[in-house]
Scaffold this motif. Structure first.
Motif, PDB file in Angstrom:
ATOM      1  N   ALA A  56      39.420  36.816  75.709  1.00 55.17           N
ATOM      2  CA  ALA A  56      39.037  37.147  77.082  1.00 55.17           C
ATOM      3  C   ALA A  56      37.518  37.148  77.195  1.00 55.17           C
ATOM      4  CB  ALA A  56      39.599  38.507  77.474  1.00 55.17           C
ATOM      5  N   ILE A  57      36.989  36.169  77.929  1.00 50.13           N
ATOM      6  CA  ILE A  57      35.549  36.001  78.087  1.00 50.13           C
ATOM      7  C   ILE A  57      35.156  36.427  79.505  1.00 50.13           C
ATOM      8  CG2 ILE A  57      33.645  34.340  77.991  1.00 50.13           C
ATOM      9  CD1 ILE A  57      35.568  32.518  76.335  1.00 50.13           C
ATOM     10  N   PRO A  58      34.152  37.268  79.659  1.00 51.15           N
ATOM     11  CA  PRO A  58      33.757  37.678  81.011  1.00 51.15           C
ATOM     12  C   PRO A  58      33.349  36.488  81.882  1.00 51.15           C
ATOM     13  CG  PRO A  58      32.733  39.114  79.368  1.00 51.15           C
ATOM     14  CD  PRO A  58      33.354  37.970  78.615  1.00 51.15           C
ATOM     15  N   ILE A  59      33.753  36.526  83.162  1.00 48.12           N
ATOM     16  CA  ILE A  59      33.210  35.595  84.151  1.00 48.12           C
ATOM     17  C   ILE A  59      31.790  36.054  84.472  1.00 48.12           C
ATOM     18  CG2 ILE A  59      33.359  34.860  86.561  1.00 48.12           C
ATOM     19  CD1 ILE A  59      36.383  34.945  86.318  1.00 48.12           C
ATOM     20  N   VAL A  60      30.852  35.120  84.406  1.00 45.73           N
ATOM     21  CA  VAL A  60      29.463  35.509  84.645  1.00 45.73           C
ATOM     22  C   VAL A  60      28.825  34.642  85.720  1.00 45.73           C
ATOM     23  CG1 VAL A  60      29.160  36.343  82.286  1.00 45.73           C
ATOM     24  CG2 VAL A  60      28.498  33.996  82.845  1.00 45.73           C
ATOM     25  N   PHE A  61      27.868  35.236  86.392  1.00 49.71           N
ATOM     26  CA  PHE A  61      27.007  34.573  87.362  1.00 49.71           C
ATOM     27  C   PHE A  61      25.567  34.936  87.018  1.00 49.71           C
ATOM     28  CE2 PHE A  61      31.031  35.563  89.467  1.00 49.71           C
ATOM     29  CZ  PHE A  61      31.374  34.338  90.013  1.00 49.71           C
ATOM     30  N   LYS A  62      24.649  34.319  87.695  1.00 50.60           N
ATOM     31  CA  LYS A  62      23.237  34.659  87.463  1.00 50.60           C
ATOM     32  C   LYS A  62      22.982  36.132  87.767  1.00 50.60           C
ATOM     33  CE  LYS A  62      19.100  33.173  86.341  1.00 50.60           C
ATOM     34  NZ  LYS A  62      18.840  32.697  84.960  1.00 50.60           N
ATOM     35  N   ILE A  66      25.478  42.181  82.334  1.00 53.51           N
ATOM     36  CA  ILE A  66      26.228  41.810  81.137  1.00 53.51           C
ATOM     37  C   ILE A  66      27.060  42.972  80.617  1.00 53.51           C
ATOM     38  CG2 ILE A  66      26.022  41.147  78.703  1.00 53.51           C
ATOM     39  CD1 ILE A  66      23.635  39.419  79.452  1.00 53.51           C
ATOM     40  N   MET A  67      26.474  44.148  80.499  1.00 54.28           N
ATOM     41  CA  MET A  67      27.194  45.275  79.917  1.00 54.28           C
ATOM     42  C   MET A  67      28.346  45.712  80.821  1.00 54.28           C
ATOM     43  SD  MET A  67      25.746  45.382  77.106  1.00 54.28           S
ATOM     44  CE  MET A  67      26.669  46.745  76.426  1.00 54.28           C
ATOM     45  N   GLN A  68      28.169  45.610  82.127  1.00 51.22           N
ATOM     46  CA  GLN A  68      29.246  45.958  83.060  1.00 51.22           C
ATOM     47  C   GLN A  68      30.439  45.022  82.879  1.00 51.22           C
ATOM     48  OE1 GLN A  68      28.510  45.157  87.270  1.00 51.22           O
ATOM     49  NE2 GLN A  68      29.604  47.031  87.826  1.00 51.22           N
ATOM     50  N   GLU A  69      30.169  43.729  82.768  1.00 49.52           N
ATOM     51  CA  GLU A  69      31.276  42.771  82.620  1.00 49.52           C
ATOM     52  C   GLU A  69      31.909  42.856  81.244  1.00 49.52           C
ATOM     53  OE1 GLU A  69      32.566  41.402  85.194  1.00 49.52           O
ATOM     54  OE2 GLU A  69      30.924  42.262  86.369  1.00 49.52           O
ATOM     55  N   ASN A  70      31.126  43.113  80.205  1.00 48.83           N
ATOM     56  CA  ASN A  70      31.711  43.314  78.879  1.00 48.83           C
ATOM     57  C   ASN A  70      32.646  44.523  78.882  1.00 48.83           C
ATOM     58  OD1 ASN A  70      30.414  41.126  77.690  1.00 48.83           O
ATOM     59  ND2 ASN A  70      28.751  42.345  76.823  1.00 48.83           N
ATOM     60  N   ILE A  88      29.636  38.975  75.926  1.00 44.60           N
ATOM     61  CA  ILE A  88      28.483  38.141  76.235  1.00 44.60           C
ATOM     62  C   ILE A  88      27.262  38.724  75.526  1.00 44.60           C
ATOM     63  CG2 ILE A  88      26.967  37.255  78.048  1.00 44.60           C
ATOM     64  CD1 ILE A  88      29.764  36.086  78.191  1.00 44.60           C
ATOM     65  N   ILE A  89      26.514  37.887  74.827  1.00 42.80           N
ATOM     66  CA  ILE A  89      25.318  38.353  74.129  1.00 42.80           C
ATOM     67  C   ILE A  89      24.263  38.786  75.136  1.00 42.80           C
ATOM     68  CG2 ILE A  89      23.334  37.558  72.764  1.00 42.80           C
ATOM     69  CD1 ILE A  89      25.169  36.074  70.971  1.00 42.80           C
ATOM     70  N   SER A  90      23.650  39.913  74.839  1.00 48.49           N
ATOM     71  CA  SER A  90      22.559  40.440  75.648  1.00 48.49           C
ATOM     72  C   SER A  90      21.281  40.440  74.809  1.00 48.49           C
ATOM     73  CB  SER A  90      22.895  41.862  76.106  1.00 48.49           C
ATOM     74  OG  SER A  90      21.761  42.509  76.624  1.00 48.49           O
ATOM     75  N   ASN A  91      20.141  40.492  75.470  1.00 46.96           N
ATOM     76  CA  ASN A  91      18.885  40.654  74.733  1.00 46.96           C
ATOM     77  C   ASN A  91      18.783  42.042  74.120  1.00 46.96           C
ATOM     78  OD1 ASN A  91      18.029  38.044  75.339  1.00 46.96           O
ATOM     79  ND2 ASN A  91      16.966  38.690  77.200  1.00 46.96           N
ATOM     80  N   ASP A  92      19.631  42.968  74.587  1.00 49.53           N
ATOM     81  CA  ASP A  92      19.691  44.317  74.020  1.00 49.53           C
ATOM     82  C   ASP A  92      20.835  44.374  73.019  1.00 49.53           C
ATOM     83  OD1 ASP A  92      17.614  45.273  75.701  1.00 49.53           O
ATOM     84  OD2 ASP A  92      19.061  45.424  77.343  1.00 49.53           O
ATOM     85  N   PHE A  93      20.576  44.881  71.831  1.00 50.90           N
ATOM     86  CA  PHE A  93      21.564  44.904  70.754  1.00 50.90           C
ATOM     87  C   PHE A  93      22.602  45.999  70.978  1.00 50.90           C
ATOM     88  CE2 PHE A  93      22.954  46.526  66.561  1.00 50.90           C
ATOM     89  CZ  PHE A  93      23.642  45.402  66.140  1.00 50.90           C
TER      90      PHE A  93
END
Length: 260
Positions: A56-62, A66-70, A88-93
């Motif tokens: 299950a991969i989050p649907i993303v838009f611009k 990210i954390m909300q959809e994860n 989804i990879i974030s710039n925050d670990f």
């Protein structure tokens, strides 16, 4: 009914998707906005309930948080336990429930790989999985750099790495160059039978996965892809079920490595 495991299903919150599509300022810049099928998002429960298992991969838009959809996809898989959430990879670990990730260049700058070094180091140290789509030469170079710097990451190249036109020569060059035990491919969105045949002829078939890219493709195209796999694969059950289970076994092993 045949048992199917789908390695590429996008899951999204219907109301949030509607709001973004109604208010976005990016529709003219990214064709992704016109490819989202809201009706199929409404039917996502019905689709995944017909699967044995799925990623299950989050649907993303611009505009995506990210954390909300994860978090939404994690909660969704709690309600649909045949699903395995992909983060989804974030710039925050952060450390997700399952060690399988998606790098999405709509949200992350491929020129700034250093911003995600901590995450890549973690995935590499634990033998996790990363789903990524090539699409063009620049992103191919990104994958090559990743594979050189982090050679213990298991990379799943989505859509056989195809470009926008599913050019046979482009896909062929990817299959020829990226072919080892750490590189996997999913067949989602592939319509050209030559690309499917080349994949089965050039790649260890244990590293090829069925994927749909739901809800960005029609039910008709999903069924056509299944028909091509039954036509060209020596062992279709490997593509639809066993190879997916092999990836899950590796994921379970990577969970044991999280205390590194």
């Amino acid at each position: 009914m045949k048992i199917i495991c789908d390695s590429h299903v996008h899951i999204g919150n219907y109301d949030r998707c509607c709001e973004i599509l109604q208010t976005t300022k990016f529709r003219d810049k990214y064709k992704l906005y016109d490819s989202v099928n809201l009706g199929m998002i409404q039917c996502q429960d019905e689709y995944v309930d017909g699967l044995k298992n799925f990623f299950a991969i989050p649907i993303v838009f611009k505009e995506t948080n990210i954390m909300q959809e994860n978090a939404y996809v994690n909660e969704y898989c709690n309600r649909h336990p045949n699903g395995i959430p992909v983060s989804i990879i974030s710039n925050d670990f952060y450390i997700p429930k399952y060690n399988i990730w998606k790098e999405h260049f709509l949200l992350n700058d491929y020129n700034k790989i250093n911003l995600r070094n901590q995450t890549y180091n973690y995935i590499n140290d634990t033998g996790g999985f990363l789903i990524i789509h090539c699409k063009d030469r620049i992103r191919l170079e990104y994958i090559q750099k990743l594979h050189q710097l982090y050679n213990n990451i298991n990379i799943i190249i989505a859509h056989l790495g195809r470009d926008c036109f599913e050019n046979t020569g482009f896909v062929y060059s990817i299959l020829k160059k990226y072919n080892d035990e750490k590189i996997f491919y999913d067949l989602s969105t592939i319509t050209n039978p030559e690309n499917i045949k080349n994949a089965f002829n050039m790649i260890d078939n244990n590293n090829i996965l069925f994927g749909s890219d739901y809800p960005y493709v029609s039910y008709e195209n999903i069924e056509k892809l299944k028909e091509k796999i039954y036509l060209y694969a020596d062992n279709p059950d490997d593509i639809f079920v066993d190879n997916f289970r092999g990836v899950v076994k590796r994921l379970e092993k990577s969970k044991q490595n999280k205390n590194i």
